[in-house]
Motif scaffolding. Structure first.
Motif, PDB file in Angstrom:
ATOM      1  N   SER A  81      55.102  56.326 -13.900  1.00  0.00           N
ATOM      2  CA  SER A  81      55.675  55.265 -14.742  1.00  0.00           C
ATOM      3  C   SER A  81      57.199  55.261 -14.654  1.00  0.00           C
ATOM      4  CB  SER A  81      55.247  55.449 -16.200  1.00  0.00           C
ATOM      5  OG  SER A  81      53.884  55.151 -16.372  1.00  0.00           O
ATOM      6  N   LEU A  82      57.789  56.450 -14.650  1.00  0.00           N
ATOM      7  CA  LEU A  82      59.247  56.544 -14.543  1.00  0.00           C
ATOM      8  C   LEU A  82      59.730  56.115 -13.161  1.00  0.00           C
ATOM      9  CD1 LEU A  82      59.881  59.873 -16.495  1.00  0.00           C
ATOM     10  CD2 LEU A  82      60.368  57.536 -17.255  1.00  0.00           C
ATOM     11  N   ILE A  83      58.931  56.408 -12.135  1.00  0.00           N
ATOM     12  CA  ILE A  83      59.273  55.947 -10.778  1.00  0.00           C
ATOM     13  C   ILE A  83      59.262  54.420 -10.733  1.00  0.00           C
ATOM     14  CG2 ILE A  83      58.451  55.837  -8.387  1.00  0.00           C
ATOM     15  CD1 ILE A  83      57.521  58.761  -8.745  1.00  0.00           C
ATOM     16  N   TYR A  84      58.231  53.815 -11.333  1.00  0.00           N
ATOM     17  CA  TYR A  84      58.174  52.353 -11.380  1.00  0.00           C
ATOM     18  C   TYR A  84      59.311  51.789 -12.222  1.00  0.00           C
ATOM     19  CZ  TYR A  84      53.906  51.181  -8.853  1.00  0.00           C
ATOM     20  OH  TYR A  84      52.981  50.954  -7.855  1.00  0.00           O
ATOM     21  N   ALA A  85      59.687  52.487 -13.277  1.00  0.00           N
ATOM     22  CA  ALA A  85      60.813  52.030 -14.102  1.00  0.00           C
ATOM     23  C   ALA A  85      62.082  51.958 -13.259  1.00  0.00           C
ATOM     24  CB  ALA A  85      61.010  52.979 -15.284  1.00  0.00           C
ATOM     25  N   THR A 189      56.310  40.834   0.368  1.00  0.00           N
ATOM     26  CA  THR A 189      56.845  41.631  -0.747  1.00  0.00           C
ATOM     27  C   THR A 189      57.886  40.888  -1.573  1.00  0.00           C
ATOM     28  OG1 THR A 189      58.486  42.623   0.755  1.00  0.00           O
ATOM     29  CG2 THR A 189      56.408  43.800   0.444  1.00  0.00           C
ATOM     30  N   PHE A 190      58.542  39.905  -0.954  1.00  0.00           N
ATOM     31  CA  PHE A 190      59.516  39.066  -1.664  1.00  0.00           C
ATOM     32  C   PHE A 190      59.298  37.620  -1.281  1.00  0.00           C
ATOM     33  CE2 PHE A 190      63.555  36.686  -1.389  1.00  0.00           C
ATOM     34  CZ  PHE A 190      63.859  36.640  -2.734  1.00  0.00           C
ATOM     35  N   PRO A 191      58.794  36.789  -2.193  1.00  0.00           N
ATOM     36  CA  PRO A 191      58.693  37.059  -3.631  1.00  0.00           C
ATOM     37  C   PRO A 191      57.302  37.431  -4.129  1.00  0.00           C
ATOM     38  CG  PRO A 191      58.495  34.716  -3.260  1.00  0.00           C
ATOM     39  CD  PRO A 191      58.617  35.351  -1.889  1.00  0.00           C
ATOM     40  N   PHE A 192      56.249  37.330  -3.293  1.00  0.00           N
ATOM     41  CA  PHE A 192      54.882  37.426  -3.808  1.00  0.00           C
ATOM     42  C   PHE A 192      54.555  38.783  -4.422  1.00  0.00           C
ATOM     43  CE2 PHE A 192      54.719  34.186  -0.372  1.00  0.00           C
ATOM     44  CZ  PHE A 192      54.398  33.096  -1.162  1.00  0.00           C
ATOM     45  N   GLY A 193      54.896  39.859  -3.728  1.00  0.00           N
ATOM     46  CA  GLY A 193      54.570  41.192  -4.234  1.00  0.00           C
ATOM     47  C   GLY A 193      55.286  41.556  -5.513  1.00  0.00           C
ATOM     48  N   GLU A 194      56.380  40.849  -5.791  1.00  0.00           N
ATOM     49  CA  GLU A 194      57.138  41.133  -7.009  1.00  0.00           C
ATOM     50  C   GLU A 194      56.369  40.766  -8.272  1.00  0.00           C
ATOM     51  OE1 GLU A 194      61.751  40.867  -5.456  1.00  0.00           O
ATOM     52  OE2 GLU A 194      60.859  39.084  -6.362  1.00  0.00           O
ATOM     53  N   LEU A 195      55.255  40.061  -8.110  1.00  0.00           N
ATOM     54  CA  LEU A 195      54.400  39.754  -9.273  1.00  0.00           C
ATOM     55  C   LEU A 195      53.826  41.006  -9.914  1.00  0.00           C
ATOM     56  CD1 LEU A 195      52.491  36.591  -7.991  1.00  0.00           C
ATOM     57  CD2 LEU A 195      54.050  36.689  -9.941  1.00  0.00           C
ATOM     58  N   ILE A 196      53.955  42.151  -9.254  1.00  0.00           N
ATOM     59  CA  ILE A 196      53.489  43.404  -9.850  1.00  0.00           C
ATOM     60  C   ILE A 196      54.205  43.681 -11.172  1.00  0.00           C
ATOM     61  CG2 ILE A 196      55.162  44.903  -8.657  1.00  0.00           C
ATOM     62  CD1 ILE A 196      52.877  46.973  -8.398  1.00  0.00           C
ATOM     63  N   TYR A 285      62.560  43.860 -18.331  1.00  0.00           N
ATOM     64  CA  TYR A 285      61.476  44.059 -19.299  1.00  0.00           C
ATOM     65  C   TYR A 285      60.427  45.025 -18.748  1.00  0.00           C
ATOM     66  CZ  TYR A 285      57.326  43.266 -22.088  1.00  0.00           C
ATOM     67  OH  TYR A 285      56.205  43.467 -22.867  1.00  0.00           O
ATOM     68  N   ALA A 286      60.054  44.843 -17.479  1.00  0.00           N
ATOM     69  CA  ALA A 286      59.056  45.721 -16.868  1.00  0.00           C
ATOM     70  C   ALA A 286      59.549  47.165 -16.844  1.00  0.00           C
ATOM     71  CB  ALA A 286      58.739  45.247 -15.453  1.00  0.00           C
ATOM     72  N   GLY A 287      60.818  47.358 -16.463  1.00  0.00           N
ATOM     73  CA  GLY A 287      61.382  48.701 -16.434  1.00  0.00           C
ATOM     74  C   GLY A 287      61.424  49.341 -17.815  1.00  0.00           C
ATOM     75  N   LEU A 288      61.831  48.569 -18.808  1.00  0.00           N
ATOM     76  CA  LEU A 288      61.890  49.071 -20.189  1.00  0.00           C
ATOM     77  C   LEU A 288      60.500  49.423 -20.708  1.00  0.00           C
ATOM     78  CD1 LEU A 288      64.490  46.552 -21.645  1.00  0.00           C
ATOM     79  CD2 LEU A 288      64.815  49.026 -21.443  1.00  0.00           C
ATOM     80  N   THR A 289      59.505  48.618 -20.371  1.00  0.00           N
ATOM     81  CA  THR A 289      58.127  48.882 -20.793  1.00  0.00           C
ATOM     82  C   THR A 289      57.610  50.188 -20.196  1.00  0.00           C
ATOM     83  OG1 THR A 289      57.671  46.512 -21.005  1.00  0.00           O
ATOM     84  CG2 THR A 289      55.770  47.975 -20.837  1.00  0.00           C
TER      85      THR A 289
END
Length: 361
Positions: A81-85, A189-196, A285-289
């Motif tokens: 989770s921290l790596i994804y953040a 990966t840009f922009p479609f994969g960014e929907l992750i 927001y995703a990083g903060l979550t």
């Protein structure tokens, strides 16, 4: 305040996010006049990837940080989770840098760069204080305006004397291989994969059974829009000229000269600011979550200022020049950051989730 997302809110937010800064560039220009085909191929490849994100949520009913802990256990899950953040916040800082470079190198060449960054991040902080749901409702208002402006500028461009669809010919002059190479992994990966990033939002949606449909609509609509955007750019500038321009859409808009309709730079500025704002906001927001769940905090609001300060600093540190910034974005980030975190790890997680489901008594 209602902190649940309507399905329509999610759709408008996703499309606005996907359009983002993508329309400002000519994605896949390595394929020359076939770059519009590269986007369509990337769109088709991205469909099963984005559907995998939704399937993981549907099976577990957990957002990304919760899913990682459920599949990998508490300690590995929190580490991931921290790596994804860090990943989401890094991409947010890249978008801030894009915004600064786009502004300084086109419209506002004499304005200090920190002014642009500060203004944008203060705006992001203000809206994230009210949660992602308010941001989605703002997208519902602004997206129709963005599409209307794009339609207007397209009509104006097509009326120019130098506009010609013949610049798209010959199709597949060098075969299909360059088209596929331009699509994979960059456009996938840009922009479609960014929907992750939206896997941190799915748990807030009221009608969760409709998320898959929304993801499909977003991916297809964005793919068709960006492909058409490339057709307009190539038909206006030609493939060689478009490949030399850092900001091809800006150059295309500057070509508009129909009587009193000229110097329409404000169209570019509006699309740029709105697009970058939503990109930075969703990634932040995703990083903060991810951080909030990893550290088991009740709210991310106390993290807003320090995290946005980090994004501000990182946007200047990540590259010493715009050329280096673009080189990293085209050559390093897609292969070594996007692919592992957008595709490989989600696939492994999805596989383990299915194994875990089958082992249930």
């Amino acid at each position: 305040m209602n902190k649940r997302l309507e399905v329509s809110d999610l759709l408008f937010l996703m499309i606005t996010f996907e359009i983002g800064t993508s329309v400002l560039f000519c994605l896949g220009i390595e394929a020359k006049q076939d770059c519009w085909l590269s986007i369509l191929i990337a769109m088709l490849i991205s469909l099963p990837i984005t559907l995998m994100y939704v399937s993981s949520f549907e099976k577990s009913q957990k957002n990304l940080p919760q899913l990682l802990e459920f599949v990998y256990g508490k300690y590995i899950g929190k580490t991931l989770s921290l790596i994804y953040a860090l990943y989401f916040l890094y991409i947010a800082s890249r978008n801030v840098r894009d915004y600064v470079e786009l502004s300084v190198n086109t419209i506002y060449s004499r304005t200090p760069t920190y002014i642009f960054s500060s203004f944008m991040l203060i705006l992001v902080m203000y809206y994230l204080l009210f949660d992602i749901c308010v941001l989605a409702r703002v997208a519902k208002i602004l997206l129709p305006l963005i599409l209307a402006i794009m339609a207007f500028q397209t009509a104006m461009i097509m009326m120019e004397d130098n506009f010609s669809f013949s610049r798209l010919l010959p199709i597949l002059e060098n075969g299909i291989v360059p088209v596929i190479k331009a699509a994979i992994p960059l456009i996938v990966t840009f922009p479609f994969g960014e929907l992750i990033a939206f896997t941190t939002v799915f748990d807030k949606v009221k009608q969760k059974e409709k998320i898959k449909k929304i993801m499909l609509i977003t991916t297809v609509f964005t793919g068709l829009l960006l492909s058409f955007n490339n057709i307009i750019i190539i038909s206006s500038l030609g493939a060689d000229e478009a490949s030399r321009e850092n900001f091809p859409l800006y150059q295309v808009i500057r070509l508009i000269n129909l009587g009193n309709l000229k110097n329409l730079d404000t169209l570019y500025v509006f699309i740029m600011i709105i697009g970058v704002f939503f990109k930075i906001s969703v990634f932040t927001y995703a990083g903060l979550t991810m951080i909030k769940n990893a550290l088991e905090l009740k709210s991310y609001k106390y993290l807003l200022f320090p995290v946005l300060s980090m994004i501000f600093a990182a946007s200047f540190i990540i590259a010493d020049s715009y050329q280096t910034h673009i080189l990293i974005g085209l050559k390093f980030t897609p292969f070594y950051i996007h692919v592992p975190l957008q595709i490989i790890l989600p696939m492994i997680t999805f596989l383990f989730l299915n194994i875990k489901e089958k082992r249930k008594p």
